[in-house]
Enzyme design. Sequence first.
Site, PDB file in Angstrom:
ATOM      1  N   ARG A  98       0.762  -1.536   0.144  1.00  0.00           N
ATOM      2  CA  ARG A  98      -0.036  -0.323  -0.048  1.00  0.00           C
ATOM      3  C   ARG A  98       0.764   1.285   0.134  1.00  0.00           C
ATOM      4  O   ARG A  98       0.234   2.558   0.412  1.00  0.00           O
ATOM      5  CB  ARG A  98      -0.765  -0.269   1.846  1.00  0.00           C
ATOM      6  CG  ARG A  98      -2.386  -1.040   1.308  1.00  0.00           C
ATOM      7  CD  ARG A  98      -2.985  -1.357  -0.116  1.00  0.00           C
ATOM      8  NE  ARG A  98      -3.537  -2.847   0.189  1.00  0.00           N
ATOM      9  CZ  ARG A  98      -4.469  -2.717  -0.695  1.00  0.00           C
ATOM     10  NH1 ARG A  98      -4.151  -3.380  -2.036  1.00  0.00           N
ATOM     11  NH2 ARG A  98      -4.783  -4.467  -0.320  1.00  0.00           N
ATOM     12  N   ASN A 135      -0.217  -2.665  -7.031  1.00  0.00           N
ATOM     13  CA  ASN A 135      -1.304  -1.673  -7.287  1.00  0.00           C
ATOM     14  C   ASN A 135      -0.941  -0.972  -6.727  1.00  0.00           C
ATOM     15  O   ASN A 135      -2.095  -0.906  -5.504  1.00  0.00           O
ATOM     16  CB  ASN A 135      -2.481  -2.607  -7.398  1.00  0.00           C
ATOM     17  CG  ASN A 135      -1.972  -3.314  -6.276  1.00  0.00           C
ATOM     18  OD1 ASN A 135      -1.646  -3.472  -5.595  1.00  0.00           O
ATOM     19  ND2 ASN A 135      -3.389  -4.071  -6.311  1.00  0.00           N
ATOM     20  N   ASP A 190      -0.966  -7.384 -11.019  1.00  0.00           N
ATOM     21  CA  ASP A 190      -2.526  -7.827 -10.222  1.00  0.00           C
ATOM     22  C   ASP A 190      -3.350  -7.100  -9.216  1.00  0.00           C
ATOM     23  O   ASP A 190      -2.177  -5.759  -9.225  1.00  0.00           O
ATOM     24  CB  ASP A 190      -0.998  -8.655  -8.861  1.00  0.00           C
ATOM     25  CG  ASP A 190      -1.915  -9.379  -7.742  1.00  0.00           C
ATOM     26  OD1 ASP A 190      -2.685  -9.912  -8.225  1.00  0.00           O
ATOM     27  OD2 ASP A 190      -2.283  -8.873  -7.032  1.00  0.00           O
ATOM     28  N   HIS A 195      -2.766 -12.806 -12.917  1.00  0.00           N
ATOM     29  CA  HIS A 195      -3.459 -12.561 -11.995  1.00  0.00           C
ATOM     30  C   HIS A 195      -4.949 -13.155 -12.945  1.00  0.00           C
ATOM     31  O   HIS A 195      -5.205 -12.616 -13.774  1.00  0.00           O
ATOM     32  CB  HIS A 195      -3.894 -11.042 -11.235  1.00  0.00           C
ATOM     33  CG  HIS A 195      -5.546 -10.967 -11.439  1.00  0.00           C
ATOM     34  ND1 HIS A 195      -6.172 -10.696  -9.454  1.00  0.00           N
ATOM     35  CD2 HIS A 195      -6.546 -10.917 -11.573  1.00  0.00           C
ATOM     36  CE1 HIS A 195      -7.187 -10.278  -9.700  1.00  0.00           C
ATOM     37  NE2 HIS A 195      -7.868 -10.971 -10.400  1.00  0.00           N
ATOM     38  N   HIS A 214      -2.663 -16.966  -7.123  1.00  0.00           N
ATOM     39  CA  HIS A 214      -3.763 -16.901  -6.099  1.00  0.00           C
ATOM     40  C   HIS A 214      -5.215 -17.803  -6.508  1.00  0.00           C
ATOM     41  O   HIS A 214      -6.093 -17.796  -7.364  1.00  0.00           O
ATOM     42  CB  HIS A 214      -4.664 -15.918  -5.174  1.00  0.00           C
ATOM     43  CG  HIS A 214      -4.956 -14.761  -6.429  1.00  0.00           C
ATOM     44  ND1 HIS A 214      -5.432 -14.880  -7.793  1.00  0.00           N
ATOM     45  CD2 HIS A 214      -4.404 -13.232  -6.448  1.00  0.00           C
ATOM     46  CE1 HIS A 214      -5.234 -13.256  -8.971  1.00  0.00           C
ATOM     47  NE2 HIS A 214      -4.695 -12.761  -7.797  1.00  0.00           N
ATOM     48  N   ASN A 216     -10.888 -11.391  -4.233  1.00  0.00           N
ATOM     49  CA  ASN A 216     -10.554 -11.343  -5.350  1.00  0.00           C
ATOM     50  C   ASN A 216     -10.133 -12.788  -5.562  1.00  0.00           C
ATOM     51  O   ASN A 216      -8.585 -12.565  -5.061  1.00  0.00           O
ATOM     52  CB  ASN A 216     -11.178 -10.122  -6.262  1.00  0.00           C
ATOM     53  CG  ASN A 216     -11.346 -11.350  -6.955  1.00  0.00           C
ATOM     54  OD1 ASN A 216     -11.644 -12.111  -7.845  1.00  0.00           O
ATOM     55  ND2 ASN A 216     -10.803 -10.437  -8.542  1.00  0.00           N
ATOM     56  N   ASP A 221      -1.299 -13.112  -0.561  1.00  0.00           N
ATOM     57  CA  ASP A 221      -2.548 -11.928  -1.257  1.00  0.00           C
ATOM     58  C   ASP A 221      -2.579 -11.343  -0.063  1.00  0.00           C
ATOM     59  O   ASP A 221      -3.575 -10.688   0.475  1.00  0.00           O
ATOM     60  CB  ASP A 221      -3.415 -12.645  -2.082  1.00  0.00           C
ATOM     61  CG  ASP A 221      -3.975 -11.689  -2.613  1.00  0.00           C
ATOM     62  OD1 ASP A 221      -2.891 -10.459  -2.680  1.00  0.00           O
ATOM     63  OD2 ASP A 221      -4.928 -11.756  -3.359  1.00  0.00           O
TER      64      ASP A 221
END
Lengths: 310, 437
Positions: B76, B106, B163, B190, B243, B289, B316
């Site tokens: 983050r 991301n 991702d 992903h 994942h 997700n 994740d």
Amino acid sequence: MSADYLFPHRHILGLGDLAAADIDFILKTAESFKEISQRSIKKVPTLRGKTVINLFLEPSTRTRLSFEIAAKRMSADTFNISGAGSSTVKGETMVDTARNLAAMNPDCIIIRHACSGSPGLLARHIDASVINAGDGAHEHPSQALLDLMTVREHKGRIEGLKVAIIGDITHSRVAHSNIIGFAKMGAEVRVAGPATLIPPGIAAMGAQHCRSVRQAVSGADVVMALRIQKERQQDPLLPSLREYAIFYGITPEVMIHAASDAIIMHPGPINRGIELDPALADGPRSVILDQVTNGVAIRMALLYLIMGGE
Amino acid sequence: MSVDNLESVILLENARLLDPAGGLDALGYVLVRDGIIAAVAAGRPEGVELPAELRRLDAGGRWLTPGLIDLHVHLREPGDEHKETVVSGAAAAAAGGFTAVVCMPNTRPFNDCAAVTLQILAAAAGAAARVYPVGSISVGLQGETLAPFGEMRRAGVRAVSDDGRPVVNSQLMRRALEYAGDHDLLVISHAEEESLSRNGAMNEGATATRLGLRGIPAVAEEIMVHRELALAEYTGRPVHIAHVSTAGSVDLIRRAKARGVKATAETAPHYFTLTEEAVGLYDTRAKMNPPLRTAADVAAIREALADGTLEVIATDHAPHSDLEKDLEFELAANGIIGLESALPLSLALVRDGLLTPLQLVARLSTNPARILGVPGGRLAVGEPADLTLIDPDYKFTFRADELKSRSRNSPFIDWEMQGKAMLTIMDGRITHQEISF
């Protein structure tokens, strides 16, 4: 009213939470309240001093009006908050909205919201009772209760009836609540519609998926057409409304296969000529306006049972 | 708990050494000097020349493993530091027994250029875990043009991925696989076919129908897994599938590996621990997700971990605050934190007889190091002194107020758990200590 039955719910979030005995008690209460709306002075003092907020965060005309009339006939004070006028469009979260409303000490909040489960979220954050007036594709309990009441009024019973629900089962909270409610009350529930609009796991909810409308309607005592949303064509779930009307619309030809005394229901508003033939909507088998009348009685009963029971 | 960075020489003795690379599972010792494993052997350190200034720790028979490496986290930073920073995420990693984390691009802005990579690595200097940034596959994660793989590699990225979003354009994914080889980068996929998953809030099925939530079908993942495997086979380039959540994906990967496709794959603890039933009454802590799936999927994931089809357990780790989670279920953000719960949840696989301790360490350390091409993952002389001391029997309650992560979004809060990292050493220094010696 039977004095020995204590209604055990503070909130009405869905028929999934209600036992058959609860449903029966709500229907009996509503049946006894129906007469109030037929008086010349349509008001009883039962809920005088109670505050009811209609928090409608999704467009609605008849459900909101029905709740408001119900509350006013019980002498509660009602206030309306609609999507455009609420703070949710200003970026306030649902939880903050709930806390602010709670700070004004309402007794009951009636909520309509586009997101499934939001009435439960509201209920977790406030002391007031919460009635779900439709949440996403989840439930619309007062609609199913008024449907049950209407069927019982016309058929004298629910148990053992064959109920066919036709149309967009996937996106219809009315269908979901009705499947649960009719199944709990002992009816045989069948659903039919385009395969694109029948969700997985519908059997677990208590309904039998029929491959054709004719099969679902065959021998049915109750035929309920659901409103088809025009935007479903873009998803893409349907080729056209014309094709829907031809293959899934309820017409006099389809009704030949139903029981001779079958009644026709629709939660409104009707797309005339698409999901329901106008001749049927206005015909002698239609109980659509009885549904609307009973809606007020059901909502009076719900308000009474969660607020006025003491 | 005290974190002590002063000792340069540490002897950990009387430990159950678990080194999948060397096939070692025996009581022994590890000597750490200047951030490097200086000695490792079964038995007692008799006849070994030990310096006078030595911190000597008796592991009491607990497991000593190469430091755990998490191939999939979201830190983050930059952009959403209220959820997690590089430093807080690394602290959470150390507390969970991890010595290295691989952080996805991301962020805000996206890690799609060397400048952002350098910013993340600057924040990671002095953090409690090694941080390996992942660069994006496409500029702005828009799925249109390739991000500057070479420049990002020079700045320090070890892998590329979009991702959080799938690479919709198959030609772009093909070119990413081809070009990543020029710069020694792992491509992480992903796998999600968005036209099937759009607006979905949980696994498609009876539970979603009952809750009135739009479903995400397993096939939305499986179609894209199939495409990635086909592209990896066609280009001859390796691909790593992130994942994995469905039985169908497992089956596709198993068959692709059998015919020689250079594919690797990970799953996360929640996919072998929970089913879609964990959503309960719209619990947003069970929203992620890909979504939690069915009992049959969980069984397939566990079987695939046992037979090595899934050779990596990654978390994740996706921190979110109440601002993103205390909302209507359909509006809440996807993702849960995982760094501090992954080890105890994974140890359950050993207790259940699915994995041997060595196999577990392979999935949490050795295989991630090998797939990413970084040091570590082995108990061997000359390797970095990244070590995790695990007490597999330690019982504790997983409490929100004890987390090192800035976020609390976990469905495992207040779970009774068994097994924990009692000591984490990264680069020769203690980054987490739960016991006194």
